[in-house]
Design a protein around this motif. Structure first.
Motif, PDB file in Angstrom:
ATOM      1  N   LEU A  19      -0.652  19.688   6.828  1.00 53.83           N
ATOM      2  CA  LEU A  19       0.253  18.889   6.016  1.00 53.83           C
ATOM      3  C   LEU A  19       1.370  18.428   6.933  1.00 53.83           C
ATOM      4  O   LEU A  19       2.038  19.244   7.570  1.00 53.83           O
ATOM      5  N   VAL A  20       1.573  17.102   7.014  1.00 56.67           N
ATOM      6  CA  VAL A  20       2.535  16.528   7.949  1.00 56.67           C
ATOM      7  C   VAL A  20       3.570  15.703   7.185  1.00 56.67           C
ATOM      8  O   VAL A  20       3.211  14.842   6.375  1.00 56.67           O
ATOM      9  N   GLY A  60      -8.648  12.948   3.947  1.00 56.56           N
ATOM     10  CA  GLY A  60      -7.219  12.784   4.137  1.00 56.56           C
ATOM     11  C   GLY A  60      -6.556  12.099   2.964  1.00 56.56           C
ATOM     12  O   GLY A  60      -7.182  11.325   2.231  1.00 56.56           O
ATOM     13  N   LEU A  61      -5.279  12.422   2.791  1.00 53.96           N
ATOM     14  CA  LEU A  61      -4.441  11.784   1.782  1.00 53.96           C
ATOM     15  C   LEU A  61      -3.157  11.354   2.467  1.00 53.96           C
ATOM     16  O   LEU A  61      -2.460  12.182   3.060  1.00 53.96           O
ATOM     17  N   ASP A  62      -2.831  10.052   2.406  1.00 55.99           N
ATOM     18  CA  ASP A  62      -1.631   9.515   3.031  1.00 55.99           C
ATOM     19  C   ASP A  62      -0.716   8.943   1.955  1.00 55.99           C
ATOM     20  O   ASP A  62      -1.159   8.161   1.107  1.00 55.99           O
ATOM     21  N   LEU A  63       0.568   9.331   2.004  1.00 56.58           N
ATOM     22  CA  LEU A  63       1.578   8.780   1.108  1.00 56.58           C
ATOM     23  C   LEU A  63       2.515   7.916   1.939  1.00 56.58           C
ATOM     24  O   LEU A  63       3.064   8.375   2.953  1.00 56.58           O
ATOM     25  N   ILE A  64       2.712   6.677   1.514  1.00 61.46           N
ATOM     26  CA  ILE A  64       3.396   5.656   2.307  1.00 61.46           C
ATOM     27  C   ILE A  64       4.638   5.177   1.562  1.00 61.46           C
ATOM     28  O   ILE A  64       4.596   4.997   0.343  1.00 61.46           O
ATOM     29  N   ASP A  65       5.741   4.950   2.293  1.00 58.90           N
ATOM     30  CA  ASP A  65       6.956   4.487   1.631  1.00 58.90           C
ATOM     31  C   ASP A  65       6.941   2.967   1.447  1.00 58.90           C
ATOM     32  O   ASP A  65       5.990   2.288   1.838  1.00 58.90           O
ATOM     33  N   ARG A  66       8.023   2.433   0.872  1.00 61.13           N
ATOM     34  CA  ARG A  66       8.090   0.999   0.573  1.00 61.13           C
ATOM     35  C   ARG A  66       8.071   0.128   1.819  1.00 61.13           C
ATOM     36  O   ARG A  66       7.708  -1.048   1.762  1.00 61.13           O
ATOM     37  N   ASP A  67       8.462   0.691   2.960  1.00 56.90           N
ATOM     38  CA  ASP A  67       8.496  -0.069   4.203  1.00 56.90           C
ATOM     39  C   ASP A  67       7.194   0.028   4.987  1.00 56.90           C
ATOM     40  O   ASP A  67       7.098  -0.477   6.105  1.00 56.90           O
ATOM     41  N   GLY A  68       6.207   0.701   4.430  1.00 55.53           N
ATOM     42  CA  GLY A  68       4.907   0.797   5.086  1.00 55.53           C
ATOM     43  C   GLY A  68       4.751   1.946   6.049  1.00 55.53           C
ATOM     44  O   GLY A  68       3.752   2.003   6.786  1.00 55.53           O
ATOM     45  N   ALA A  69       5.717   2.863   6.074  1.00 59.89           N
ATOM     46  CA  ALA A  69       5.633   4.007   6.992  1.00 59.89           C
ATOM     47  C   ALA A  69       4.952   5.187   6.310  1.00 59.89           C
ATOM     48  O   ALA A  69       5.256   5.508   5.162  1.00 59.89           O
ATOM     49  N   ASP A  70       4.037   5.832   7.030  1.00 64.84           N
ATOM     50  CA  ASP A  70       3.416   7.067   6.525  1.00 64.84           C
ATOM     51  C   ASP A  70       4.476   8.156   6.460  1.00 64.84           C
ATOM     52  O   ASP A  70       5.118   8.465   7.465  1.00 64.84           O
ATOM     53  N   ARG A  71       4.641   8.780   5.298  1.00 65.47           N
ATOM     54  CA  ARG A  71       5.658   9.818   5.159  1.00 65.47           C
ATOM     55  C   ARG A  71       5.061  11.197   4.950  1.00 65.47           C
ATOM     56  O   ARG A  71       5.633  12.195   5.382  1.00 65.47           O
ATOM     57  N   ILE A  72       3.925  11.271   4.269  1.00 65.98           N
ATOM     58  CA  ILE A  72       3.254  12.551   4.053  1.00 65.98           C
ATOM     59  C   ILE A  72       1.758  12.368   4.293  1.00 65.98           C
ATOM     60  O   ILE A  72       1.158  11.436   3.761  1.00 65.98           O
ATOM     61  N   ASN A  73       1.187  13.238   5.108  1.00 64.62           N
ATOM     62  CA  ASN A  73      -0.254  13.215   5.385  1.00 64.62           C
ATOM     63  C   ASN A  73      -0.831  14.599   5.137  1.00 64.62           C
ATOM     64  O   ASN A  73      -0.313  15.586   5.652  1.00 64.62           O
ATOM     65  N   LEU A  74      -1.882  14.645   4.372  1.00 62.98           N
ATOM     66  CA  LEU A  74      -2.584  15.893   4.084  1.00 62.98           C
ATOM     67  C   LEU A  74      -4.044  15.704   4.446  1.00 62.98           C
ATOM     68  O   LEU A  74      -4.670  14.716   4.034  1.00 62.98           O
ATOM     69  N   GLY A  75      -4.590  16.616   5.237  1.00 64.03           N
ATOM     70  CA  GLY A  75      -5.965  16.431   5.652  1.00 64.03           C
ATOM     71  C   GLY A  75      -6.679  17.725   5.986  1.00 64.03           C
ATOM     72  O   GLY A  75      -6.048  18.748   6.274  1.00 64.03           O
ATOM     73  N   VAL A  76      -8.000  17.662   5.902  1.00 67.59           N
ATOM     74  CA  VAL A  76      -8.868  18.742   6.365  1.00 67.59           C
ATOM     75  C   VAL A  76      -9.543  18.246   7.640  1.00 67.59           C
ATOM     76  O   VAL A  76     -10.202  17.205   7.632  1.00 67.59           O
ATOM     77  N   LEU A  77      -9.363  18.967   8.734  1.00 68.35           N
ATOM     78  CA  LEU A  77      -9.815  18.511  10.035  1.00 68.35           C
ATOM     79  C   LEU A  77     -11.292  18.808  10.251  1.00 68.35           C
ATOM     80  O   LEU A  77     -11.917  19.539   9.482  1.00 68.35           O
ATOM     81  N   ASP A  78     -11.861  18.229  11.347  1.00 62.59           N
ATOM     82  CA  ASP A  78     -13.290  18.414  11.598  1.00 62.59           C
ATOM     83  C   ASP A  78     -13.633  19.840  11.995  1.00 62.59           C
ATOM     84  O   ASP A  78     -14.810  20.218  11.983  1.00 62.59           O
ATOM     85  N   LEU A 127       0.844  -1.197   0.000  1.00 60.73           N
ATOM     86  CA  LEU A 127       0.000   0.000   0.000  1.00 60.73           C
ATOM     87  C   LEU A 127       0.880   1.248   0.000  1.00 60.73           C
ATOM     88  O   LEU A 127       1.764   1.401   0.842  1.00 60.73           O
ATOM     89  N   ARG A 128       0.640   2.168  -0.953  1.00 59.47           N
ATOM     90  CA  ARG A 128       1.475   3.360  -1.077  1.00 59.47           C
ATOM     91  C   ARG A 128       0.693   4.663  -0.968  1.00 59.47           C
ATOM     92  O   ARG A 128       1.246   5.677  -0.545  1.00 59.47           O
ATOM     93  N   VAL A 129      -0.574   4.674  -1.353  1.00 62.43           N
ATOM     94  CA  VAL A 129      -1.388   5.892  -1.306  1.00 62.43           C
ATOM     95  C   VAL A 129      -2.779   5.547  -0.780  1.00 62.43           C
ATOM     96  O   VAL A 129      -3.384   4.554  -1.215  1.00 62.43           O
ATOM     97  N   VAL A 130      -3.274   6.356   0.156  1.00 62.95           N
ATOM     98  CA  VAL A 130      -4.630   6.175   0.689  1.00 62.95           C
ATOM     99  C   VAL A 130      -5.350   7.516   0.641  1.00 62.95           C
ATOM    100  O   VAL A 130      -4.861   8.520   1.170  1.00 62.95           O
ATOM    101  N   LEU A 131      -6.494   7.522   0.004  1.00 62.58           N
ATOM    102  CA  LEU A 131      -7.379   8.689  -0.020  1.00 62.58           C
ATOM    103  C   LEU A 131      -8.646   8.300   0.713  1.00 62.58           C
ATOM    104  O   LEU A 131      -9.289   7.304   0.366  1.00 62.58           O
TER     105      LEU A 131
END
Length: 202
Positions: A131-132, A107-125, A94-98
């Motif tokens: 952007l993290v 939210g949009l999550d970008l994940i590296d080859r080892d399964g770690a979340d590296r970039i997170n973009l989201g609109v909060l409640d 898994l590399r990208v989650v929308l």
């Protein structure tokens, strides 16, 4: 394969239907998997390329496969009815989650080859946006946010999850820079006041 045929009302009932081409190659199958209905489409090499169905928990989904038979993308609804899109690499990692949550948080999550979340973009409640950027240990290192009023802020974290530097612009438009000790105590604070004079605090 057929349980029974019933033609009285122009109805045919079966556990599975299989569609083959002139060469006898499987091109489509309609049936049940884990108690849920599904449609599977195959290419000329009889490789599964598209799956559409309802899972055992009643959640609908679509899965796209590449020529090697690896799942590369999926679209579906979770247990609570929330939609999500998953993108996978050729090894099915898994590399990208929308996603979209119950309260409308996207939210949009970008994940590296080892399964770690590296970039997170989201609109909060609360209608703020963030952007993290994280390191390979899923540790947040850079957090850039704007609250519901559009007030921006940037925080830099060390490897121990401590904020070490913070830049912000207040509602009155005045910028501020804060450098912090490892224990969270302020080291240096630089502000620009209403007269556009730099004020320094230690």
């Amino acid at each position: 394969m057929f349980e029974y045929n019933k033609f009285d009302n122009q109805t045919v009932a079966a556990e599975q239907f299989r569609l083959v081409d002139k060469s006898g190659r499987l091109r489509a199958a309609l049936g049940l998997e884990d108690g849920g209905p599904c449609l599977s489409l195959y290419d000329e090499q009889e490789e599964l390329r598209l799956w559409v169905g309802i899972g055992g928990g009643g959640e609908p989904g679509i899965v796209f496969y590449d020529k090697m038979g690896a799942a590369r993308a999926s679209l579906g609804l979770g247990e609570e009815g929330n939609p999500g899109v998953h993108l996978l690499d050729k090894d099915e990692n898994l590399r990208v989650v929308l996603s979209l949550g119950n309260n409308g948080v996207s939210g949009l999550d970008l994940i590296d080859r080892d399964g770690a979340d590296r970039i997170n973009l989201g609109v909060l409640d609360d209608d703020g946006a963030c952007l993290v950027f994280s390191d390979g240990r899923d540790q947040s290192r850079i957090v850039l946010c704007a609250d519901e009023n559009g007030v921006p802020g940037l925080d830099l974290y060390d490897q121990n999850d401590n904020v070490r530097a913070s830049i912000s612009v207040g509602e009155n438009g005045e910028p501020s820079l804060e450098l912090l000790e490892e224990d969270g105590e302020s080291g240096i604070i630089l502000d620009l006041d209403e007269d556009e004079e730099i004020a320094k605090e230690n």
